[in-house]
Design a protein around this motif. Structure first.
Motif, PDB file in Angstrom:
ATOM      1  N   LEU A 156       0.819  -1.209   0.000  1.00  0.00           N
ATOM      2  CA  LEU A 156       0.000   0.000   0.000  1.00  0.00           C
ATOM      3  C   LEU A 156       0.858   1.267   0.000  1.00  0.00           C
ATOM      4  CD1 LEU A 156      -2.813  -1.168   2.443  1.00  0.00           C
ATOM      5  CD2 LEU A 156      -2.891  -1.038  -0.057  1.00  0.00           C
ATOM      6  N   ARG A 159       1.813   1.835  -3.492  1.00  0.00           N
ATOM      7  CA  ARG A 159       0.663   2.397  -4.200  1.00  0.00           C
ATOM      8  C   ARG A 159       0.551   3.898  -3.943  1.00  0.00           C
ATOM      9  NH1 ARG A 159      -4.257   0.840  -6.214  1.00  0.00           N
ATOM     10  NH2 ARG A 159      -5.890   2.430  -6.113  1.00  0.00           N
ATOM     11  N   ASP A 160       0.657   4.279  -2.670  1.00  0.00           N
ATOM     12  CA  ASP A 160       0.495   5.687  -2.299  1.00  0.00           C
ATOM     13  C   ASP A 160       1.591   6.566  -2.893  1.00  0.00           C
ATOM     14  OD1 ASP A 160      -1.745   4.969  -0.888  1.00  0.00           O
ATOM     15  OD2 ASP A 160      -0.753   4.929   1.069  1.00  0.00           O
ATOM     16  N   LYS A 161       2.763   5.974  -3.121  1.00  0.00           N
ATOM     17  CA  LYS A 161       3.876   6.716  -3.732  1.00  0.00           C
ATOM     18  C   LYS A 161       3.837   6.667  -5.257  1.00  0.00           C
ATOM     19  CE  LYS A 161       6.994   4.525  -1.235  1.00  0.00           C
ATOM     20  NZ  LYS A 161       8.314   4.114  -0.678  1.00  0.00           N
ATOM     21  N   ASN A 162       2.761   6.053  -5.798  1.00  0.00           N
ATOM     22  CA  ASN A 162       2.582   5.928  -7.256  1.00  0.00           C
ATOM     23  C   ASN A 162       3.708   5.148  -7.924  1.00  0.00           C
ATOM     24  OD1 ASN A 162       0.093   7.376  -7.515  1.00  0.00           O
ATOM     25  ND2 ASN A 162       1.242   9.282  -7.204  1.00  0.00           N
ATOM     26  N   ASP A 238      -8.754   2.889  -2.507  1.00  0.00           N
ATOM     27  CA  ASP A 238      -7.409   2.995  -1.935  1.00  0.00           C
ATOM     28  C   ASP A 238      -6.601   1.713  -2.089  1.00  0.00           C
ATOM     29  OD1 ASP A 238      -8.761   1.384  -0.169  1.00  0.00           O
ATOM     30  OD2 ASP A 238      -8.378   2.592   1.611  1.00  0.00           O
TER      31      ASP A 238
END
Length: 324
Positions: A156, A159-162, A238
């Motif tokens: 995750l 993911r949040d850091k692309n 998310d």
């Protein structure tokens, strides 16, 4: 004809992985690469499928080697199981966390579009009870759940850091026919009950049977994977989802369903046996369970909920392979 998208499935010969690989190959849209630590992998039924190819686990989890092929997605299921995690917690942590992180970093470096990770509902604790959705604070107690929760955070965070379209699926209790008899997951509740129905005249429960559990068929598990594969990152909220079946039953009631289907499918009469008479059903209090998969529904997934069909197929499978 468009080129088939390449998918890497670690643990692709396992109980859940095997059915996912089967479903992916059946769509005729993917070229599936699978890893396995099994030496007898050539015995599996999809070995001659032109779009399912076996590659070495060592090449995937070795930090010194890059991913050789351009994968559209990596689906990561390979892990120490519950029993081995309890026996070998250090080794389990090394594989379930460290080796998994190696794979994630290699996937990012290779510009894979998606990384789908199969975690467990037991990151929420044990026993599961009350309403459980993704906003609930996790409190894993078993090494299997602890190691899965640790790696969830890496997926995750990426993911949040692309860095990659990371998705975490917290799987509840799956049921369904394995790809063959060498997939040894007969300790799972419904699988165990179906095998007992064939080899014995009794369905022996370990407790009083009033515990509630959420069940999802392997048909729907594979369906979720295919659904997620075809969504954009923006369409997947998310990236964190409970993977349940919206089907909560007491263990005693599931045993009753297996008993009923054994009579209808196999013409076999079995009785349910509760070992400890002191733990009577009437004198015990069940903790209600609502394992919410609302987030999956919100991204458009529709369950088949083919529970009876999967149980019938399991009974037939067990009758063919375990009826001496």
């Amino acid at each position: 004809m468009s080129e088939k998208k390449k998918i890497l499935v670690t643990g692709g010969l396992g109980y859940v992985g095997g059915r996912i690989v089967q479903a992916l190959s059946d769509t005729n849209k993917y070229e599936v690469y699978i890893t396995s630590r099994k030496n007898n992998s050539n015995n599996y039924f999809f070995k001659d499928n032109n779009f399912v190819k076996l590659i070495s686990s060592d090449s995937v989890f070795n930090p010194a080697e890059n991913l050789e092929d351009k994968y559209e997605c990596v689906i990561h299921l390979a892990a120490y199981n519950e029993i081995d995690c309890l026996k070998y917690p250090v080794e389990a942590a090394e594989f379930n966390i460290v080796s998994s992180l190696v794979l994630l970093q290699k996937s990012i470096k290779a510009f894979c579009k998606q990384f789908i990770y199969f975690s467990t509902a037991h990151v929420y604790g044990n026993p599961l009870h009350g309403k459980i959705d993704e906003s609930l604070i996790t409190r894993p107690v078993h090494p299997y759940a602890i190691t899965h929760k640790a790696f969830e955070d890496f997926v995750l965070a990426a993911r949040d850091k692309n860095e990659i379209d990371g998705v975490v699926l917290r799987l509840s209790n799956s049921l369904g026919t394995p790809i063959n008899t060498e997939v040894n997951r007969w300790t799972l509740l419904i699988n165990d009950l179906c095998k007992q129905a064939v080899v014995s005249d009794y369905l022996v429960l370990n407790g009083n049977g009033i515990q509630e559990r959420d069940f999802i068929t392997l048909t729907d598990v594979a369906g979720v994977v295919i659904h997620v594969l075809n969504l954009s990152k923006e369409d997947k909220s998310d990236g964190l989802f409970n993977l349940g079946g919206n089907y909560t039953q007491r263990i005693i009631d599931i045993a009753g369903l297996v008993k009923e289907r054994a009579m209808l499918v196999l013409n076999k009469k079995v009785e349910i046996k509760i070992p400890d008479s002191k733990n009577s059903i009437t004198n015990s209090i069940a903790l209600p369970l609502n394992f919410s998969s609302e987030k999956l529904k919100n991204i458009g997934f529709q369950w088949r909920n083919n529970i009876t069909e999967e149980i019938d197929n399991l009974l037939i499978f067990c009758n063919l392979n375990f009826n001496s």
